[in-house]
Structure formats: C-alpha cells, structure tokens
Design an enzyme around this catalytic site. Structure first.
Site, PDB file in Angstrom:
ATOM      1  N   HIS A   1      -7.415   5.968  10.150  1.00  0.00           N
ATOM      2  CA  HIS A   1      -6.274   5.348   9.452  1.00  0.00           C
ATOM      3  C   HIS A   1      -6.782   4.596   8.212  1.00  0.00           C
ATOM      4  O   HIS A   1      -7.132   3.421   8.279  1.00  0.00           O
ATOM      5  CB  HIS A   1      -5.575   4.386  10.417  1.00  0.00           C
ATOM      6  CG  HIS A   1      -4.237   3.941   9.955  1.00  0.00           C
ATOM      7  ND1 HIS A   1      -3.307   3.388  10.799  1.00  0.00           N
ATOM      8  CD2 HIS A   1      -3.647   3.964   8.737  1.00  0.00           C
ATOM      9  CE1 HIS A   1      -2.217   3.086  10.117  1.00  0.00           C
ATOM     10  NE2 HIS A   1      -2.407   3.427   8.858  1.00  0.00           N
TER      11      HIS A   1
ATOM     12  N   ASN B   1       0.818  -1.223   0.000  1.00  0.00           N
ATOM     13  CA  ASN B   1       0.000   0.000   0.000  1.00  0.00           C
ATOM     14  C   ASN B   1       0.851   1.273   0.000  1.00  0.00           C
ATOM     15  O   ASN B   1       0.358   2.348   0.322  1.00  0.00           O
ATOM     16  CB  ASN B   1      -0.999  -0.007   1.166  1.00  0.00           C
ATOM     17  CG  ASN B   1      -0.335  -0.227   2.509  1.00  0.00           C
ATOM     18  OD1 ASN B   1       0.874  -0.090   2.627  1.00  0.00           O
ATOM     19  ND2 ASN B   1      -1.116  -0.570   3.521  1.00  0.00           N
TER      20      ASN B   1
ATOM     21  N   ARG C   1       3.232   7.256  11.332  1.00  0.00           N
ATOM     22  CA  ARG C   1       2.698   6.723  12.584  1.00  0.00           C
ATOM     23  C   ARG C   1       2.442   7.872  13.547  1.00  0.00           C
ATOM     24  O   ARG C   1       3.251   8.806  13.653  1.00  0.00           O
ATOM     25  CB  ARG C   1       3.667   5.727  13.231  1.00  0.00           C
ATOM     26  CG  ARG C   1       3.688   4.357  12.568  1.00  0.00           C
ATOM     27  CD  ARG C   1       2.340   3.624  12.660  1.00  0.00           C
ATOM     28  NE  ARG C   1       2.347   2.343  11.966  1.00  0.00           N
ATOM     29  CZ  ARG C   1       1.863   2.134  10.738  1.00  0.00           C
ATOM     30  NH1 ARG C   1       1.331   3.120  10.039  1.00  0.00           N
ATOM     31  NH2 ARG C   1       1.898   0.925  10.205  1.00  0.00           N
TER      32      ARG C   1
ATOM     33  N   GLN D   1      -4.763   3.515  18.413  1.00  0.00           N
ATOM     34  CA  GLN D   1      -5.821   3.302  17.423  1.00  0.00           C
ATOM     35  C   GLN D   1      -6.714   2.164  17.863  1.00  0.00           C
ATOM     36  O   GLN D   1      -6.172   1.111  18.168  1.00  0.00           O
ATOM     37  CB  GLN D   1      -5.209   3.032  16.054  1.00  0.00           C
ATOM     38  CG  GLN D   1      -4.525   4.281  15.531  1.00  0.00           C
ATOM     39  CD  GLN D   1      -4.080   4.173  14.082  1.00  0.00           C
ATOM     40  OE1 GLN D   1      -3.598   5.127  13.523  1.00  0.00           O
ATOM     41  NE2 GLN D   1      -4.218   3.037  13.466  1.00  0.00           N
TER      42      GLN D   1
HETATM   43  P1  NDP Z   1      10.272   1.841   3.422  1.00  0.00           P
HETATM   44  O1  NDP Z   1      10.931   0.808   4.269  1.00  0.00           O
HETATM   45  O2  NDP Z   1      10.316   1.699   1.941  1.00  0.00           O
HETATM   46  O3  NDP Z   1      10.858   3.274   3.759  1.00  0.00           O
HETATM   47  C1  NDP Z   1      11.150   3.689   5.039  1.00  0.00           C
HETATM   48  C2  NDP Z   1      12.289   4.672   4.935  1.00  0.00           C
HETATM   49  O4  NDP Z   1      12.452   5.293   6.212  1.00  0.00           O
HETATM   50  C3  NDP Z   1      13.618   4.019   4.583  1.00  0.00           C
HETATM   51  O5  NDP Z   1      14.191   4.728   3.507  1.00  0.00           O
HETATM   52  C4  NDP Z   1      14.394   4.180   5.868  1.00  0.00           C
HETATM   53  O6  NDP Z   1      15.756   4.403   5.696  1.00  0.00           O
HETATM   54  C5  NDP Z   1      13.844   5.463   6.405  1.00  0.00           C
HETATM   55  N1  NDP Z   1      14.145   5.702   7.796  1.00  0.00           N
HETATM   56  C6  NDP Z   1      14.142   4.833   8.827  1.00  0.00           C
HETATM   57  N2  NDP Z   1      14.464   5.468   9.960  1.00  0.00           N
HETATM   58  C7  NDP Z   1      14.696   6.754   9.647  1.00  0.00           C
HETATM   59  C8  NDP Z   1      15.092   7.894  10.385  1.00  0.00           C
HETATM   60  N3  NDP Z   1      15.330   7.809  11.697  1.00  0.00           N
HETATM   61  N4  NDP Z   1      15.216   9.070   9.732  1.00  0.00           N
HETATM   62  C9  NDP Z   1      15.012   9.153   8.401  1.00  0.00           C
HETATM   63  N5  NDP Z   1      14.638   8.095   7.642  1.00  0.00           N
HETATM   64  C10 NDP Z   1      14.484   6.917   8.263  1.00  0.00           C
HETATM   65  O7  NDP Z   1       8.760   1.907   3.929  1.00  0.00           O
HETATM   66  P2  NDP Z   1       7.490   2.592   3.244  1.00  0.00           P
HETATM   67  O8  NDP Z   1       7.930   3.847   2.593  1.00  0.00           O
HETATM   68  O9  NDP Z   1       6.708   1.614   2.459  1.00  0.00           O
HETATM   69  O10 NDP Z   1       6.632   2.907   4.568  1.00  0.00           O
HETATM   70  C11 NDP Z   1       7.121   3.822   5.543  1.00  0.00           C
HETATM   71  C12 NDP Z   1       6.210   3.831   6.760  1.00  0.00           C
HETATM   72  O11 NDP Z   1       4.942   4.349   6.398  1.00  0.00           O
HETATM   73  C13 NDP Z   1       5.892   2.439   7.326  1.00  0.00           C
HETATM   74  O12 NDP Z   1       6.900   1.989   8.190  1.00  0.00           O
HETATM   75  C14 NDP Z   1       4.596   2.689   8.041  1.00  0.00           C
HETATM   76  O13 NDP Z   1       4.851   3.129   9.358  1.00  0.00           O
HETATM   77  C15 NDP Z   1       3.968   3.833   7.270  1.00  0.00           C
HETATM   78  N6  NDP Z   1       2.826   3.360   6.478  1.00  0.00           N
HETATM   79  C16 NDP Z   1       1.597   3.931   6.693  1.00  0.00           C
HETATM   80  C17 NDP Z   1       0.497   3.466   6.045  1.00  0.00           C
HETATM   81  C18 NDP Z   1      -0.843   4.087   6.247  1.00  0.00           C
HETATM   82  O14 NDP Z   1      -1.857   3.469   5.929  1.00  0.00           O
HETATM   83  N7  NDP Z   1      -0.929   5.295   6.748  1.00  0.00           N
HETATM   84  C19 NDP Z   1       0.565   2.320   5.113  1.00  0.00           C
HETATM   85  C20 NDP Z   1       1.923   1.891   4.853  1.00  0.00           C
HETATM   86  C21 NDP Z   1       2.984   2.371   5.554  1.00  0.00           C
HETATM   87  P3  NDP Z   1      16.814   3.348   5.180  1.00  0.00           P
HETATM   88  O15 NDP Z   1      16.062   2.254   4.498  1.00  0.00           O
HETATM   89  O16 NDP Z   1      17.616   4.166   4.244  1.00  0.00           O
HETATM   90  O17 NDP Z   1      17.500   2.880   6.385  1.00  0.00           O
END
Ligand code: NDP
Length: 407
Positions: A333, A147, A285, A314
């Site tokens: 959400h 998603n 989140r 939630q």
């Molecule tokens: P990804 O794993 O593709 O991306 C997450 C990114 O966050 C990675 O690039 C990671 O860095 C980076 N990251 C982690 N920690 C930090 C930090 N401290 N500072 C800066 N960047 C950081 O996940 P998605 O993009 O698919 O999803 C991200 C989040 O979105 C999920 O974890 C979830 O919480 C939320 N989400 C919400 C949804 C909703 O319905 N509202 C649905 C789906 C997701 P790197 O990999 O470079 O270490």
C-alpha cells in the site's frame, strides 16, 4: 497534557534515510477543487523527508513535546501483546495511516477510556469502526485530498502497466532475456478502450481527467452525478450502478470508499459481468474486491490483469493469494504515501492536532465522525456500519521470514 499514540510503518531496512534522490518538491498552491492545502501554524520538517515511518514521526515530536504532551510512536500494532494495545488504555489521541492501519475495533474503543480523537494521516478511515466511534463520542478526522492526486497517478501507471505487460517485460530483462514475443503476446494499446471508474470523487475524477488525452472512452458510476458541464467536458458516460457499467469496459478502476455498500462489491458475480480479458485496478480498499474471486478470475483468464496497492488485511499475510496469482501488478500500500503526499498529510495531521489541543474546530472537510454522528466529509462519503476487523489476520505477516528489501 495529552497522550498521543501514533502507529507508523517501519523505517527502511537499511535505516532511516540520510539523503534523498531529489532536493526539493514542486510547490502546489491549492488542490484542484480550490481547497487549501493544510495550514498548520508551523512545521518542523523539511518537505521531501520520509515522515510516514517510525523514524519520521510525522514531524510531530518537537511540537508536541514543546506543549508538554506525550508522543508514543510504534509500528507494533497487531495482537494483544503489541505496544499499541498496551499504550491504548490511556491514550487521548490515536493516529495511524491506511498503509499500516491500527485497526480500531469496537473492542479497542472499549479499552481506550480516555480516547477523544482518532486521526487518519491520509485518506480512508475504514480501519476505524465508525459505528463504535459514534457510540463512544470519539471524533474521527482524516486529511482529505492530501494524497488523492498521488493515487490517481498510480492508477494511470497501473492501467498502462497491465495493458502494456510492463512488469513481465521488465522481469524478462532483469533475468537476462530478450524474447520479444513473450512480452508482446500480452501487450495492448489502451487507445480506443472503454475505461470506467467506480466513483468519480477526488481520485476517480482525477483519473478520468488524466486518461482523457489517451483517446479512450470514459465511463463512471457514483452515488451522485457529476455536473453536466463536467460530463460534457470529459465526454464521460454515466451508469446507474457498477453492475450496469462493467460489461461495457475493458478497464475498470475502483475509487470508492470502503463502507457496507462497497464491501465485496467485486465478487464472483460482478467479475463475471466484466468482459473476458478486462483489467481491474483497485487502489481504493482490498475488501471491495473478493480475494478468492479475483485470484480465480486471473487463473481462468476472465481478468487479463489485476493491479492495485490495497489488501486485506494490512500487512498482507505471507500466504495471501494475491501475492502469487498470475498477471497481477500488486504493490504494497504505497500509492498515497509518496514523499510528496507525506509532506501534505504530516502538515494536515499537525493542523488537526493543533485544533484539538487548542480547542478550535477541526476543518469540516477533515471530519468523518464528530459529536456522535457522521460529520463533514464522512457524512458525504460513508454510511454507518462497520467493515473493519482484521488485526488477527494481519498478525500472520509476522511469520519468521526476513523482511524483503525493495530492489
Ligand atoms: P472522495 O470522497 O473524494 O470520493 C469518493 C467517491 O466515492 C464519492 O464521489 C462518493 O460518492 C463515491 N461513492 C461512495 N460510495 C459509493 C458507491 N457505493 N458507489 C459508487 N460511488 C460511491 O474520496 P477520494 O476520491 O479522495 O478517495 C476515495 C477512496 O480511495 C478513499 O475512501 C480511500 O479508501 C481510497 N484511497 C486510497 C489511497 C491509497 O493510498 N491507495 C489513498 C487515498 C484514498 P458521493 O460523494 O457522490 O456520495
């Protein structure tokens, strides 16, 4: 025989749908990075059906019962007398969704002596105490990418909605009004604005790509930099930290997972570093933004708007301050549970279960915890520790008020 305990959100107030606004879903061949969509052996649902609610059962019942397994589906997830708490003691598998999370605390892991697998039917396993999963040798998996684009579309909608003052203008029309000045006095173009994302993973980079044609200046911060050619293609400026990035931005969108590094990242001090009148959109989140600091910043005008769809806990208690703070565009959400996304995460959940039940390895990209350590996608995106808890507060949602239908 395995016992699968599945927590899903309630059916619509008027009952499980018998028809839908559209007849089909577009065909998506692959995710943008080339990853294949879920590949279960079969599915027992029609893509486009409501699958994420209790009546939809993620389309799993026929498949599981044909294999002699037991499927229990409930929405009653919080509190010591809930059906979830009762059924957990001998469950082999727990499935829940971030939209309606079964908070898997260390106490619940201790109770669930048969537990081998926790599945997030979506993305984001922060409602599971990953440290407790590691210590109890339980595998945690989620349906990576299912998603991400759904959320990116929602982020773009919310940025435009806040800047253009869409919700207040819509409210005015519904109330029979036509006062254009009231709508226009808070309305801006985003053209020329500086927009920054905290994290440029699947969602964050999809947001950057979608915003580029709006002729905005793009910024990001992440633990790892994007490839130089991607930075050049998008014309995006990298910053070492969120604290360094936010003073430059008119709009900030948060797209990082919740883990100990990001919990409470947008506290009063971080919001004070933002430009006065900036917009903050958080679909990542709820716990990444400090509840009181956000409400205070909207009251004072430090933030011109806040939107997103993630809360803590939630369901949000009826008295959660974000329900009533000014100039917000919060939804429940929902961004990652469009009917389009549901078809993918239901198929992905089935793929994970097929692997587990047949003793085949679960795809590396779906793994968060495995073999007593962070694994696969989890090893890349999470750090050990716990930011879960919260089921006691979610109980407060159950004050005796009737459910409120969507209009
Ligand atoms: P990804 O794993 O593709 O991306 C997450 C990114 O966050 C990675 O690039 C990671 O860095 C980076 N990251 C982690 N920690 C930090 C930090 N401290 N500072 C800066 N960047 C950081 O996940 P998605 O993009 O698919 O999803 C991200 C989040 O979105 C999920 O974890 C979830 O919480 C939320 N989400 C919400 C949804 C909703 O319905 N509202 C649905 C789906 C997701 P790197 O990999 O470079 O270490």
């Amino acid at each position: 025989m395995a016992k699968i305990l599945c927590v899903l959100y309630d059916d619509p107030i008027d009952g499980y749908p018998t028809s839908y606004p559209r007849d089909d879903l577009p065909t998506i061949e692959r995710y943008p990075d080339g990853q294949t969509l879920p590949t279960p052996n079969a599915i027992d649902f029609q893509p486009g059906q409501l699958l994420g609610s209790v009546g939809g059962e993620l389309g799993l019942r026929k498949f599981l019962e044909a294999g002699g397994h037991q499927l229990i589906v409930t929405e009653a997830k919080d509190g010591p007398d809930s059906e979830f708490e009762r059924e957990l003691v001998d469950a082999d598998v727990v499935i829940s969704q971030p939209f309606w999370p079964a908070y898997m605390t260390a106490e619940r892991f201790a109770k669930a002596r048969n537990l081998k697998l926790v599945v997030t039917a979506g993305i984001g396993s922060d409602h599971t105490d990953l440290q407790a999963a590691i210590e109890n040798g339980v595998t945690v998996a989620e349906v990576t990418y299912c998603n991400s684009i759904s959320v990116a579309e929602h982020v773009v909608m919310m940025i435009l909605g806040l800047a253009r003052n869409y919700l207040q203008s819509w409210d005015l029309v519904k109330a029979g009004g036509w006062n254009i000045a009231d709508c226009a006095a808070r309305s801006y173009d985003i053209e020329g604005m500086h927009v920054g994302t905290v994290a440029a993973g699947r969602i964050g980079s999809a947001v950057l790509r979608r915003l580029k044609p709006f002729d905005v200046h793009l910024h990001y911060t992440d633990r790892h930099r994007l490839p130089a050619e991607v930075e050049a293609e998008l014309g995006v400026t990298f910053h070492d930290s969120a604290a360094d990035m936010v003073p430059h931005c008119d709009v900030v969108t948060i797209n990082a997972p919740l883990h100990p590094e990001t919990e409470n990242l947008f506290d009063a001090a971080m919001i004070a570093r933002m430009k006065r009148g900036a917009y903050l959109v958080n679909t990542a989140r709820g716990k990444i933004a400090n509840r009181e600091a956000v409400a205070d910043a909207l009251e004072s005008g430090q933030l011109a708007g806040y939107a997103g769809d993630v809360w803590f806990p939630q369901p949000a208690p009826r008295n959660h301050p974000w329900r009533t703070m000014p100039n917000h565009g919060m939804t429940p959400h929902i961004s990652g549970t469009t009917l389009s996304a549901q078809a993918r995460y239901a198929a992905g959940t089935r793929e994970i279960l097929e692997c587990f039940l047949e003793g085949r390895p679960i795809r590396e990209e779906y793994l968060i915890v495995d073999g007593g350590r962070l694994a696969g996608a989890g090893a890349h995106s999470y750090s050990e520790g716990n930011a879960t808890k919260g089921s006691e507060e979610a109980e407060q949602f159950k004050v005796p008020l009737p459910p409120i239908p969507a209009q």
